[in-house]
Design an enzyme around this catalytic site. Sequence first.
Site, PDB file in Angstrom:
ATOM      1  N   CYS A 185     -11.399   1.624   0.658  1.00  0.00           N
ATOM      2  CA  CYS A 185     -11.460   0.202   0.991  1.00  0.00           C
ATOM      3  C   CYS A 185     -11.533  -0.025   2.495  1.00  0.00           C
ATOM      4  CB  CYS A 185     -10.264  -0.540   0.413  1.00  0.00           C
ATOM      5  SG  CYS A 185      -8.700   0.026   1.074  1.00  0.00           S
ATOM      6  N   CYS A 212      -2.607   0.092  -2.558  1.00  0.00           N
ATOM      7  CA  CYS A 212      -2.207  -0.620  -1.341  1.00  0.00           C
ATOM      8  C   CYS A 212      -0.750  -0.278  -1.000  1.00  0.00           C
ATOM      9  CB  CYS A 212      -2.362  -2.123  -1.522  1.00  0.00           C
ATOM     10  SG  CYS A 212      -3.910  -2.597  -2.313  1.00  0.00           S
TER      11      CYS A 212
HETATM   12 FE1  FES Z   1      -7.232  -1.231   0.179  1.00  0.00          FE
HETATM   13 FE2  FES Z   1      -5.495  -3.023  -0.562  1.00  0.00          FE
HETATM   14  S1  FES Z   1      -7.575  -2.950  -1.084  1.00  0.00           S
HETATM   15  S2  FES Z   1      -5.166  -1.370   0.772  1.00  0.00           S
END
Ligand code: FES
Length: 130
Positions: free
Chosen positions: A35, A104
Site C-alpha cells: 500500500c 495496518c
Molecule cells: Fe496500508 Fe493501511 S492500507 S497501512
Amino acid sequence: MALYSEKVMDHFRNPRNVGVIENADGIGEVGNAKCGDIMKMYLKIDDDCISDVKFETFGCGSAIASSSMATELIKGRPVHEAMQLTNKAVAEALDGLPDYKMHCSVLAEEAIQSALEDYYQKHPEKRPGA
Ligand code: FES
C-alpha cells in the site's frame, strides 16, 4: 454494523502522540510495500521505561488509529512489555479492524519493534540477556 469501530474513528480523528521526539533514544521506520504506507516511531526511554513516544504516519486511517493506540498502550510501560506488544493487541484495543485492514496494525507492531531494536543497537548492554 459500521465498518470501523468508534475507537478507530476516535483515534483517526484525534490521534494521540503525533509528532517527533528530538534526541529520541530509539527511532523505527517501517513501510508496507503493497500500500506504500509508512510509519515512524520515536521512543524516549528512562530507567527501562517508555517515558515518551511519538509517531508520524503517512498512511490510511487504520494505520493512523493503530499508531495512536499503540503509543497509548506502551507509554509509561516497561520496555520488556513494549517488546511484547502485538498487532492483535492493538487491533483488540481498537475494538477490532476489518480483516483486510489488519496489516495496518502490523505496521504499528513493527515500528515499535524497529525503534526498540535501534535503542538496543545504541545500548547493547540493555538488551535482554546481554
Ligand atoms: Fe496500508 Fe493501511 S492500507 S497501512
